[in-house]
Design a protein around this motif. Structure first.
Motif, mmCIF file in Angstrom:
data_model
loop_
_atom_site.group_PDB
_atom_site.id
_atom_site.type_symbol
_atom_site.label_atom_id
_atom_site.label_comp_id
_atom_site.label_asym_id
_atom_site.label_seq_id
_atom_site.Cartn_x
_atom_site.Cartn_y
_atom_site.Cartn_z
ATOM 1 N N LYS A 18 0.830 -1.203 0.000
ATOM 2 C CA LYS A 18 0.000 0.000 0.000
ATOM 3 C C LYS A 18 0.871 1.263 0.000
ATOM 4 C CE LYS A 18 -4.178 -1.711 2.227
ATOM 5 N NZ LYS A 18 -5.046 -1.589 3.409
ATOM 6 N N MET A 19 1.897 1.249 0.809
ATOM 7 C CA MET A 19 2.797 2.403 0.869
ATOM 8 C C MET A 19 3.503 2.614 -0.472
ATOM 9 S SD MET A 19 2.699 4.120 3.520
ATOM 10 C CE MET A 19 1.130 3.833 4.256
ATOM 11 N N ALA A 20 3.908 1.547 -1.102
ATOM 12 C CA ALA A 20 4.560 1.647 -2.402
ATOM 13 C C ALA A 20 3.601 2.235 -3.436
ATOM 14 C CB ALA A 20 5.064 0.284 -2.855
ATOM 15 N N ARG A 21 2.328 1.829 -3.369
ATOM 16 C CA ARG A 21 1.321 2.380 -4.284
ATOM 17 C C ARG A 21 1.144 3.877 -4.043
ATOM 18 N NH1 ARG A 21 -3.523 -2.070 -4.108
ATOM 19 N NH2 ARG A 21 -2.478 -3.636 -5.384
ATOM 20 N N TYR A 22 1.026 4.252 -2.763
ATOM 21 C CA TYR A 22 0.860 5.671 -2.436
ATOM 22 C C TYR A 22 2.058 6.493 -2.913
ATOM 23 C CZ TYR A 22 -3.095 4.479 0.600
ATOM 24 O OH TYR A 22 -4.288 4.039 1.090
ATOM 25 N N LEU A 23 3.232 5.939 -2.692
ATOM 26 C CA LEU A 23 4.446 6.631 -3.118
ATOM 27 C C LEU A 23 4.476 6.777 -4.641
ATOM 28 C CD1 LEU A 23 7.143 7.870 -2.277
ATOM 29 C CD2 LEU A 23 8.159 5.611 -2.456
ATOM 30 N N ALA A 24 4.093 5.740 -5.359
ATOM 31 C CA ALA A 24 4.059 5.800 -6.826
ATOM 32 C C ALA A 24 3.036 6.838 -7.299
ATOM 33 C CB ALA A 24 3.735 4.423 -7.399
ATOM 34 N N GLN A 25 1.875 6.885 -6.643
ATOM 35 C CA GLN A 25 0.858 7.876 -7.004
ATOM 36 C C GLN A 25 1.359 9.293 -6.772
ATOM 37 O OE1 GLN A 25 -2.527 6.705 -4.680
ATOM 38 N NE2 GLN A 25 -3.308 5.290 -6.247
ATOM 39 N N ILE A 26 2.046 9.500 -5.661
ATOM 40 C CA ILE A 26 2.593 10.831 -5.354
ATOM 41 C C ILE A 26 3.619 11.232 -6.407
ATOM 42 C CG2 ILE A 26 4.063 12.087 -3.727
ATOM 43 C CD1 ILE A 26 2.590 10.551 -1.474
ATOM 44 N N ILE A 27 4.467 10.301 -6.793
ATOM 45 C CA ILE A 27 5.495 10.594 -7.806
ATOM 46 C C ILE A 27 4.842 10.925 -9.143
ATOM 47 C CG2 ILE A 27 7.360 9.563 -9.168
ATOM 48 C CD1 ILE A 27 8.208 8.092 -6.577
ATOM 49 N N VAL A 28 3.834 10.161 -9.539
ATOM 50 C CA VAL A 28 3.157 10.404 -10.814
ATOM 51 C C VAL A 28 2.462 11.769 -10.795
ATOM 52 C CG1 VAL A 28 1.241 9.636 -12.284
ATOM 53 C CG2 VAL A 28 2.927 7.988 -11.458
ATOM 54 N N MET A 29 1.765 12.080 -9.695
ATOM 55 C CA MET A 29 1.086 13.382 -9.607
ATOM 56 C C MET A 29 2.091 14.527 -9.639
ATOM 57 S SD MET A 29 -2.119 13.197 -7.048
ATOM 58 C CE MET A 29 -2.179 11.642 -6.192
#
Length: 144
Positions: A18-29
């Protein structure tokens, strides 16, 4: 005890996923925001560049060429020699005064003296451009 331990590991794994997903979303945004800002800055720079080119072309191609050759705009040259109109007498008078005042032998600045020389060259070039344009107009008027 072994079952409890494997269950805890899988909860940790889920948490990490979940944390990896959140981090990936933050990077993409963040990349999208930076990309949009960059695109907007490029559009503004392009518009400013076109406006500057249009302003240069409306001022006259010869004058723009003289500015690029001497490295000084007409306005800057007029400010340096403190002249408001392109009067050869006033230009010469102010040039001689500023050249003498900035002479290195009397404690002046060689840099300022060279700016004065470049300003006079730029104004002289502008005067010759104006004279050429007036001659062309008078020739056109006499032909018609």
């Amino acid at each position: 005890m072994c079952e409890n331990r494997s269950r805890t590991l899988s909860e940790r794994d889920l948490y990490n996923i979940k944390m990896a997903r959140y981090l990936a979303q933050i990077i993409v945004m963040g990349a999208q925001v930076v990309g949009r800002a960059f695109a907007r800055a490029l559009q503004q720079e392009f518009a400013a560049s076109q406006a500057a080119a249009k302003a240069r072309s409306s001022a006259g191609q010869h004058s723009a060429a003289a500015s690029s050759i001497t490295g000084m705009s007409l306005q800057e040259a007029q400010q340096i020699l403190n002249v408001s109109t392109l009067s050869p007498e006033e230009i010469q008078k102010n040039y001689e005064h500023l050249f003498k005042v900035n002479d290195k032998t009397v404690g002046g600045s060689f840099y300022l003296q060279s700016k004065v020389v470049r300003a006079k060259e730029r104004l002289d070039e502008e005067l010759s451009i104006q004279t050429q344009q007036q001659n062309k107009q008078s020739q056109q008027n006499t032909e018609t």
